[in-house]
Write an enzyme that holds these catalytic residues in place. Structure first.
Site, PDB file in Angstrom:
ATOM      1  N   VAL A  93       2.503  -0.782  -9.055  1.00  0.00           N
ATOM      2  CA  VAL A  93       2.201   0.475  -9.664  1.00  0.00           C
ATOM      3  C   VAL A  93       0.589   0.896  -9.346  1.00  0.00           C
ATOM      4  CG1 VAL A  93       3.423  -0.188 -11.790  1.00  0.00           C
ATOM      5  CG2 VAL A  93       1.134  -0.956 -11.702  1.00  0.00           C
ATOM      6  N   THR A  95      -3.218   1.959  -9.053  1.00  0.00           N
ATOM      7  CA  THR A  95      -4.269   1.356  -9.596  1.00  0.00           C
ATOM      8  C   THR A  95      -5.687   2.238  -9.068  1.00  0.00           C
ATOM      9  OG1 THR A  95      -4.336  -0.184  -7.578  1.00  0.00           O
ATOM     10  CG2 THR A  95      -3.683  -1.228  -9.634  1.00  0.00           C
ATOM     11  N   GLU A 171      -0.029  -5.679   0.437  1.00  0.00           N
ATOM     12  CA  GLU A 171       0.531  -4.788   1.285  1.00  0.00           C
ATOM     13  C   GLU A 171      -0.464  -4.520   2.269  1.00  0.00           C
ATOM     14  OE1 GLU A 171       4.027  -4.080   1.439  1.00  0.00           O
ATOM     15  OE2 GLU A 171       2.951  -3.990   3.237  1.00  0.00           O
ATOM     16  N   ASN A 230      -9.341  -4.158   4.437  1.00  0.00           N
ATOM     17  CA  ASN A 230      -9.434  -2.491   4.333  1.00  0.00           C
ATOM     18  C   ASN A 230     -11.017  -2.273   4.100  1.00  0.00           C
ATOM     19  OD1 ASN A 230      -6.810  -1.755   4.162  1.00  0.00           O
ATOM     20  ND2 ASN A 230      -6.720  -1.547   1.886  1.00  0.00           N
ATOM     21  N   CYS A 282      -6.271   3.776  -0.247  1.00  0.00           N
ATOM     22  CA  CYS A 282      -6.907   2.489  -0.309  1.00  0.00           C
ATOM     23  C   CYS A 282      -8.367   2.517   0.050  1.00  0.00           C
ATOM     24  CB  CYS A 282      -6.028   1.555   0.531  1.00  0.00           C
ATOM     25  SG  CYS A 282      -4.525   1.252  -0.018  1.00  0.00           S
ATOM     26  N   PHE A 344      -4.274  13.315   4.684  1.00  0.00           N
ATOM     27  CA  PHE A 344      -5.428  12.372   5.130  1.00  0.00           C
ATOM     28  C   PHE A 344      -5.233  11.789   6.677  1.00  0.00           C
ATOM     29  CE2 PHE A 344      -4.407   7.851   5.031  1.00  0.00           C
ATOM     30  CZ  PHE A 344      -3.050   7.681   4.420  1.00  0.00           C
ATOM     31  N   LYS A 345      -3.920  11.773   7.200  1.00  0.00           N
ATOM     32  CA  LYS A 345      -3.474  11.610   8.465  1.00  0.00           C
ATOM     33  C   LYS A 345      -2.246  12.033   8.877  1.00  0.00           C
ATOM     34  CE  LYS A 345      -1.419   7.126   8.077  1.00  0.00           C
ATOM     35  NZ  LYS A 345      -1.903   5.688   8.611  1.00  0.00           N
TER      36      LYS A 345
HETATM   37  C1  UDX Z   1      -4.671   1.575   5.116  1.00  0.00           C
HETATM   38  C2  UDX Z   1      -4.815   0.257   5.816  1.00  0.00           C
HETATM   39  O1  UDX Z   1      -4.456   0.584   7.445  1.00  0.00           O
HETATM   40  C3  UDX Z   1      -3.498  -0.601   5.536  1.00  0.00           C
HETATM   41  O2  UDX Z   1      -3.361  -1.773   5.985  1.00  0.00           O
HETATM   42  C4  UDX Z   1      -3.335  -0.825   3.869  1.00  0.00           C
HETATM   43  O3  UDX Z   1      -2.382  -1.513   3.391  1.00  0.00           O
HETATM   44  C5  UDX Z   1      -3.651   0.651   3.160  1.00  0.00           C
HETATM   45  O4  UDX Z   1      -4.774   1.442   3.581  1.00  0.00           O
HETATM   46  P1  UDX Z   1      -3.584   4.041   5.394  1.00  0.00           P
HETATM   47  O5  UDX Z   1      -4.430   4.393   4.248  1.00  0.00           O
HETATM   48  O6  UDX Z   1      -1.933   4.241   5.043  1.00  0.00           O
HETATM   49  O7  UDX Z   1      -3.605   2.407   5.518  1.00  0.00           O
HETATM   50  O8  UDX Z   1      -4.049   4.881   6.696  1.00  0.00           O
HETATM   51  P2  UDX Z   1      -5.062   4.114   8.012  1.00  0.00           P
HETATM   52  O9  UDX Z   1      -4.291   4.598   9.234  1.00  0.00           O
HETATM   53  O10 UDX Z   1      -5.576   2.834   7.800  1.00  0.00           O
HETATM   54  O11 UDX Z   1      -5.772   5.506   8.110  1.00  0.00           O
HETATM   55  C6  UDX Z   1      -6.914   5.676   6.958  1.00  0.00           C
HETATM   56  C7  UDX Z   1      -8.078   6.537   7.075  1.00  0.00           C
HETATM   57  O12 UDX Z   1      -8.555   6.262   8.435  1.00  0.00           O
HETATM   58  C8  UDX Z   1      -7.205   8.129   7.657  1.00  0.00           C
HETATM   59  O13 UDX Z   1      -7.689   9.057   6.947  1.00  0.00           O
HETATM   60  C9  UDX Z   1      -7.200   8.009   9.209  1.00  0.00           C
HETATM   61  O14 UDX Z   1      -7.292   9.262   9.718  1.00  0.00           O
HETATM   62  C10 UDX Z   1      -8.611   7.439   9.372  1.00  0.00           C
HETATM   63  N1  UDX Z   1      -8.926   6.857  10.805  1.00  0.00           N
HETATM   64  C11 UDX Z   1      -8.009   5.683  11.096  1.00  0.00           C
HETATM   65  C12 UDX Z   1      -9.654   7.345  11.364  1.00  0.00           C
HETATM   66  O15 UDX Z   1     -10.558   8.311  11.018  1.00  0.00           O
HETATM   67  N2  UDX Z   1      -9.927   6.700  12.920  1.00  0.00           N
HETATM   68  C13 UDX Z   1      -9.170   5.681  13.360  1.00  0.00           C
HETATM   69  O16 UDX Z   1      -9.552   5.143  14.325  1.00  0.00           O
HETATM   70  C14 UDX Z   1      -8.243   5.133  12.165  1.00  0.00           C
HETATM   71  P1  ADP Z   2       1.092   3.427  -4.329  1.00  0.00           P
HETATM   72  O1  ADP Z   2       0.338   4.340  -3.436  1.00  0.00           O
HETATM   73  O2  ADP Z   2       0.265   2.138  -4.752  1.00  0.00           O
HETATM   74  O3  ADP Z   2       2.388   3.156  -4.497  1.00  0.00           O
HETATM   75  P2  ADP Z   2       1.934   5.458  -6.265  1.00  0.00           P
HETATM   76  O4  ADP Z   2       1.054   6.176  -7.065  1.00  0.00           O
HETATM   77  O5  ADP Z   2       2.589   6.164  -5.028  1.00  0.00           O
HETATM   78  O6  ADP Z   2       1.118   4.308  -5.725  1.00  0.00           O
HETATM   79  O7  ADP Z   2       3.065   4.911  -6.996  1.00  0.00           O
HETATM   80  C1  ADP Z   2       2.843   4.027  -8.383  1.00  0.00           C
HETATM   81  C2  ADP Z   2       4.011   4.369  -9.056  1.00  0.00           C
HETATM   82  O8  ADP Z   2       4.207   3.496 -10.323  1.00  0.00           O
HETATM   83  C3  ADP Z   2       4.076   5.682  -9.702  1.00  0.00           C
HETATM   84  O9  ADP Z   2       5.548   6.165  -9.353  1.00  0.00           O
HETATM   85  C4  ADP Z   2       4.128   5.357 -11.150  1.00  0.00           C
HETATM   86  O10 ADP Z   2       4.937   6.310 -11.826  1.00  0.00           O
HETATM   87  C5  ADP Z   2       4.629   4.098 -11.381  1.00  0.00           C
HETATM   88  N1  ADP Z   2       4.250   3.190 -12.693  1.00  0.00           N
HETATM   89  C6  ADP Z   2       2.838   3.068 -12.939  1.00  0.00           C
HETATM   90  N2  ADP Z   2       2.897   2.605 -14.282  1.00  0.00           N
HETATM   91  C7  ADP Z   2       4.296   2.151 -14.350  1.00  0.00           C
HETATM   92  C8  ADP Z   2       4.934   1.214 -15.496  1.00  0.00           C
HETATM   93  N3  ADP Z   2       4.289   0.759 -16.261  1.00  0.00           N
HETATM   94  N4  ADP Z   2       6.421   1.144 -15.196  1.00  0.00           N
HETATM   95  C9  ADP Z   2       6.915   1.796 -14.174  1.00  0.00           C
HETATM   96  N5  ADP Z   2       6.232   2.576 -13.270  1.00  0.00           N
HETATM   97  C10 ADP Z   2       4.973   2.690 -13.454  1.00  0.00           C
END
Ligand code: UDX
Ligand code: ADP
Length: 481
Positions: A93, A95, A171, A230, A282, A344-345
């Protein structure tokens, strides 16, 4: 000894839960997987017949859903019922960072995780392994355990026959490449206390991940490793982005600097692409969690060190907005600017913490009229992201942005080039492939001279842009226009 896992329940059908369960279902056809969520619309989208309408765009995901949905992968709102059936429950879920109260602006809001743990405590039957998958602050497993154990000892669980193990299994998937990351992970991390529970989860992953890539640690190391990974990745981006500003001032080129340092094996070449600032759900959240943790333990130097990674990211986004305004003769009021990219990317429809949000708000606050195009982000999403009073969102300390706020509109298509009519500038904020192949000689004809291209992702062919008669600003290009 291992527990036999026939039924998995994943609570939370989001960017983490959805793709992760899809891959587990694909690799483990003998395990029934139930993904549950309280959000009815989201579940309806996961069950859409039209695979274009799945709630998450992720390359390769729709194909897996096609293969597994209805067989061993199911999406529903039946949270209680599916918890009862499960041998293993993943908590996926959201956070987000706390908005108010103790730790506001830094600590993660654990109310959804707590609600989940209570739901599990009320409904689980028999022995259940609870796996924390959401990115969580260190020692959250402890909170989950306490809630579960309290129910074990009370009459709140109707069955009275329940016991729990809690594991941390963070993850590391990256959006846009999530399926590939899940299929071929660099490592799978499992933190826990009970070896039997660890083995049970490890056995699931070992069906497609080599054993030597499945790392076992204690539960707190696993939680902290996620935040640290991260933070390190984000730190590299802040580092190279800070150098981009220095490149512009000194005549160096940030791409050349990145290539030069990246060829040093000790540094490595990944995560050195200078861009408009890191976004995503993240990085900022996890670093702020780390900062909160360090402050909590009185480690203020550690807290300040990591907080600077976030601060420079915000400064960098503001810096880009300011450059755009300055290059357009100090004002963008009533000028049409075409924004290419809002996610964001590339390869995701996710806009959480996207640099585009801040940069667009800054430009709107300067009075610009924005036309925004992103191949995957909808107008509604952009509206949700920008629909905050721009003046409030920037705060009063920022005297640079003080003009009357401008307007924005969404454009679905760039193919017929109409979007560029009478534009003063094009600002590239996401590295979508379709922006690499733009026909600059045709585009320049539609724009107001001297027309500008601002490339924050280093994706345009600089010669083609300049030869077409456009002025070009590229991030970290000390020899730019
Ligand atoms: C990140 C982590 O990579 C992943 O391991 C974790 O589980 C979740 O957070 P994510 O947020 O999906 O993943 O994307 P990521 O590819 O890491 O990019 C994050 C941001 O950094 C993006 O805005 C991207 O454009 C930027 N970025 C990334 C740069 O500006 N330069 C780079 O060289 C790489
Ligand atoms: P992430 O990127 O961490 O997967 P998201 O916001 O995309 O985050 O997804 C989290 C999901 O968890 C949402 O779809 C939200 O509705 C669900 N969620 C939050 N609290 C509960 C709960 N108590 N029971 C079931 N689903 C939940």
């Amino acid at each position: 000894m291992k527990y036999k896992i026939n039924n998995i329940c994943c609570i939370g059908a989001g960017y983490v839960g959805g793709p992760t369960m899809a891959v587990i279902a694909d690799k483990c056809p003998n395990i029934q997987i139930e993904v549950v969520d309280i959000n009815k619309i989201r579940i309806r989208q996961w069950n859409e017949d039209n695979f274009e309408k799945l709630p998450i765009f992720e390359p390769g995901l729709a194909e897996i859903i096609k293969r597994c949905r209805g067989k061993n992968l199911h999406f529903s709102n039946f949270v209680e019922e599916k918890i009862k059936k499960a041998d293993m429950i993943f908590i996926s879920v959201n956070t987000p960072t706390k908005k108010k109260g103790i730790g506001a602006g830094k600590a993660s809001d654990l109310k959804w995780v707590e609600a989940c743990a209570r739901e599990v405590a009320r409904n689980a039957i028999g022995h259940t392994i609870v796996v924390e998958k959401s990115t969580l602050p260190v020692r959250t497993a402890e909170v989950i355990k306490e809630i579960l154990n309290a129910s074990q000892n009370s009459s709140s669980n109707e069955s009275h026959l329940c016991s729990f193990d809690v594991l941390s299994n963070p993850e590391f998937l990256s959006e846009g490449t999530a399926i590939n990351d899940l299929m071929y992970p660099d490592r799978v991390l499992i933190g826990g206390e009970n070896q039997e529970a660890i083995d049970s989860l490890s056995e699931i992953y070992s069906r497609w991940v080599p054993r030597n890539k499945i790392l076992e640690t204690n539960i707190w190391s696993s939680e902290l490793a996620k935040l640290t990974a991260n933070a390190f990745l984000a730190q590299r981006i802040s580092s190279i982005n800070s150098i981009s500003a220095l490149c512009e001032a000194t005549g160096a080129d940030v791409r050349e600097v990145a290539r030069a340092i990246g060829s040093d094996n000790r540094i490595g070449s990944k995560f050195l692409d200078s861009g408009p600032g890191f976004g995503g759900s993240c990085f900022k959240k996890d670093i702020l969690n780390l900062v909160y943790l360090a402050e909590y333990f009185g480690l203020n130097e550690v807290a300040n060190f990591w907080e600077s990674v976030v601060k420079i990211n915000s400064w960098h986004q503001k810096r880009i907005s300011e450059i755009i305004v300055k290059k357009l003769f100090g004002t963008v009021a009533n000028k049409k600017l075409v924004i290419l990219g809002f996610a964001f990317k590339a390869n995701t429809n996710d806009t959480r913490e996207s640099a585009a949000i801040t940069i667009c708000k800054n430009l709107l606050n300067e009075g610009a009229n924005l036309v925004i195009h992103d191949p995957k982000v909808t107008a509604t999403q952009i509206e949700n992201d920008l629909n905050i009073n721009p003046v409030n969102s920037l705060g009063n300390e920022n005297s640079f942005f003080n003009a009357k706020a401008g307007n924005w509109e969404h454009s679905k298509c760039i193919n017929n080039l109409e979007i560029f009519n009478n534009a003063y500038a094009i600002v590239i904020l996401t590295e979508w492939d379709e922006f690499r192949a733009l026909k600059w000689t045709e585009i320049v004809e539609k724009m107001v001279p001297p027309a500008w291209v601002f490339d924050s992702r280093s994706i345009v062919n600089t010669k083609e842009v300049r030869d077409a008669g456009l002025s070009l600003w590229r991030l970290g290009d000390g020899l730019g226009d």
